[in-house]
Design an enzyme around this catalytic site. Sequence first.
Site, PDB file in Angstrom:
ATOM      1  N   GLY A   1       6.808 -11.353   5.913  1.00 59.96           N
ATOM      2  CA  GLY A   1       6.214 -12.600   5.437  1.00 59.96           C
ATOM      3  C   GLY A   1       7.138 -13.801   5.438  1.00 59.96           C
ATOM      4  O   GLY A   1       6.686 -14.934   5.614  1.00 59.96           O
TER       5      GLY A   1
ATOM      6  N   GLU B   1      11.861 -15.845   0.041  1.00 63.12           N
ATOM      7  CA  GLU B   1      10.607 -15.093  -0.037  1.00 63.12           C
ATOM      8  C   GLU B   1       9.421 -15.971   0.329  1.00 63.12           C
ATOM      9  O   GLU B   1       9.423 -17.180   0.077  1.00 63.12           O
ATOM     10  CB  GLU B   1      10.408 -14.559  -1.462  1.00 63.12           C
ATOM     11  CG  GLU B   1      10.817 -13.110  -1.635  1.00 63.12           C
ATOM     12  CD  GLU B   1       9.809 -12.129  -1.017  1.00 63.12           C
ATOM     13  OE1 GLU B   1       9.107 -12.486  -0.049  1.00 63.12           O
ATOM     14  OE2 GLU B   1       9.734 -10.998  -1.510  1.00 63.12           O
ATOM     15  N   ASP B   2       8.408 -15.336   0.887  1.00 64.07           N
ATOM     16  CA  ASP B   2       7.167 -16.056   1.146  1.00 64.07           C
ATOM     17  C   ASP B   2       6.417 -16.329  -0.153  1.00 64.07           C
ATOM     18  O   ASP B   2       6.076 -17.453  -0.468  1.00 64.07           O
ATOM     19  CB  ASP B   2       6.287 -15.282   2.149  1.00 64.07           C
ATOM     20  CG  ASP B   2       6.130 -13.806   1.787  1.00 64.07           C
ATOM     21  OD1 ASP B   2       6.749 -13.330   0.806  1.00 64.07           O
ATOM     22  OD2 ASP B   2       5.386 -13.116   2.502  1.00 64.07           O
TER      23      ASP B   2
ATOM     24  N   ASP C   1       4.053 -12.666  -6.353  1.00 66.22           N
ATOM     25  CA  ASP C   1       2.745 -12.402  -6.959  1.00 66.22           C
ATOM     26  C   ASP C   1       2.985 -11.816  -8.345  1.00 66.22           C
ATOM     27  O   ASP C   1       3.205 -12.557  -9.296  1.00 66.22           O
ATOM     28  CB  ASP C   1       1.984 -11.456  -6.024  1.00 66.22           C
ATOM     29  CG  ASP C   1       0.515 -11.308  -6.376  1.00 66.22           C
ATOM     30  OD1 ASP C   1       0.145 -11.636  -7.509  1.00 66.22           O
ATOM     31  OD2 ASP C   1      -0.263 -10.854  -5.536  1.00 66.22           O
TER      32      ASP C   1
ATOM     33  N   ASP D   1      -0.241 -12.595   5.435  1.00 65.98           N
ATOM     34  CA  ASP D   1      -1.259 -11.966   6.287  1.00 65.98           C
ATOM     35  C   ASP D   1      -2.357 -11.303   5.471  1.00 65.98           C
ATOM     36  O   ASP D   1      -2.193 -10.989   4.298  1.00 65.98           O
ATOM     37  CB  ASP D   1      -0.610 -10.884   7.149  1.00 65.98           C
ATOM     38  CG  ASP D   1      -0.216  -9.664   6.324  1.00 65.98           C
ATOM     39  OD1 ASP D   1       0.549  -9.840   5.350  1.00 65.98           O
ATOM     40  OD2 ASP D   1      -0.679  -8.557   6.630  1.00 65.98           O
TER      41      ASP D   1
HETATM   42  P1  XMP Z   1       4.592  -8.647  -5.919  1.00 63.33           P
HETATM   43  O1  XMP Z   1       3.232  -8.478  -6.551  1.00 63.33           O
HETATM   44  O2  XMP Z   1       5.438  -7.444  -6.145  1.00 63.33           O
HETATM   45  O3  XMP Z   1       4.281  -8.653  -4.367  1.00 63.33           O
HETATM   46  O4  XMP Z   1       5.233  -9.932  -6.343  1.00 63.33           O
HETATM   47  C1  XMP Z   1       4.644  -9.664  -3.527  1.00 63.33           C
HETATM   48  C2  XMP Z   1       4.208  -9.316  -2.138  1.00 63.33           C
HETATM   49  O5  XMP Z   1       2.793  -9.085  -2.108  1.00 63.33           O
HETATM   50  C3  XMP Z   1       2.213  -9.697  -0.982  1.00 63.33           C
HETATM   51  N1  XMP Z   1       1.241 -10.705  -1.443  1.00 63.33           N
HETATM   52  C4  XMP Z   1       0.417 -11.437  -0.688  1.00 63.33           C
HETATM   53  N2  XMP Z   1       0.251 -11.482   0.647  1.00 63.33           N
HETATM   54  N3  XMP Z   1      -1.443 -13.125   0.368  1.00 63.33           N
HETATM   55  C5  XMP Z   1      -0.696 -12.323   1.158  1.00 63.33           C
HETATM   56  O6  XMP Z   1      -0.856 -12.378   2.357  1.00 63.33           O
HETATM   57  C6  XMP Z   1      -1.331 -13.147  -0.956  1.00 63.33           C
HETATM   58  O7  XMP Z   1      -2.060 -13.889  -1.639  1.00 63.33           O
HETATM   59  C7  XMP Z   1      -0.350 -12.251  -1.512  1.00 63.33           C
HETATM   60  N4  XMP Z   1       0.028 -11.985  -2.790  1.00 63.33           N
HETATM   61  C8  XMP Z   1       1.007 -11.041  -2.691  1.00 63.33           C
HETATM   62  C9  XMP Z   1       3.353 -10.301  -0.206  1.00 63.33           C
HETATM   63  O8  XMP Z   1       3.749  -9.386   0.795  1.00 63.33           O
HETATM   64  C10 XMP Z   1       4.470 -10.449  -1.197  1.00 63.33           C
HETATM   65  O9  XMP Z   1       5.745 -10.363  -0.624  1.00 63.33           O
HETATM   66 MG    MG Z   2       6.471 -10.348   1.402  1.00 60.47          MG
END
Ligand code: XMP
Ligand code: MG
Length: 183
Positions: free
Chosen positions: A48, A103-104, A107, A163
């Site tokens: 990402g 980081e992208d 969440d 994605d």
């Molecule tokens: P956590 O929950 O551990 O996870 O912070 C972070 C990773 O979850 C993916 N992620 C997303 N990917 N759209 C996406 O395409 C979203 O809205 C989204 N939310 C979480 C992402 O890989 C991130 O690194």
């Molecule tokens: Mg990611």
Amino acid sequence: MDAADIAPDLTKVLYTSAEIEARLAELAAQIDRDYAGSNPLLVGVLNGAVMVMADLSRALKIDCEMDWMAISSYGSGTQSSGVVRILKDLNTDLVGRHVLVVEDIIDTGLTLTYLMQNLASRNPATLKIMAMFRKPDAMKIDIDVAYVGFDLPNQFVVGYGLDYAGKYRNLTDVGILAPHVYS
Ligand code: XMP
Ligand code: MG
């Protein structure tokens, strides 16, 4: 592709590529000041963070290096478990380095918490986080994020590296994925 190319697949465009570029320029100026003369190591988390790494690093005026990790979250489907398996580790020794994790999106924060503990154990001089996007309402753990692009609503978004089932990473804008795509 931009949002107009896949208009039926999005319920809303949150940030255009121009807005992302402008925000990245602001963050890069801050990082230039904070890391002047320290040759930081930017650590990107595949896949990402590819877009944000490419754009942030080129917006910087200071020297930096880049390295990459690939991780996979254990657990079911879309729920982050916080237990992480390293699929590809860094090539770079972190001892004494100024490390900035790029980081992208953050969440729940569970993945990044695990990763930061792992990286901290390698004795870098400093260890900070830059995240292009953050979902404050979804965060389960308090993480200190030094640089944040934009805070997002707690909905599934795609584009700019993010994605759904491998698609939409090459969308230049960021938008909320329409439910008909995943239901
Ligand atoms: P956590 O929950 O551990 O996870 O912070 C972070 C990773 O979850 C993916 N992620 C997303 N990917 N759209 C996406 O395409 C979203 O809205 C989204 N939310 C979480 C992402 O890989 C991130 O690194
Ligand atoms: Mg990611």
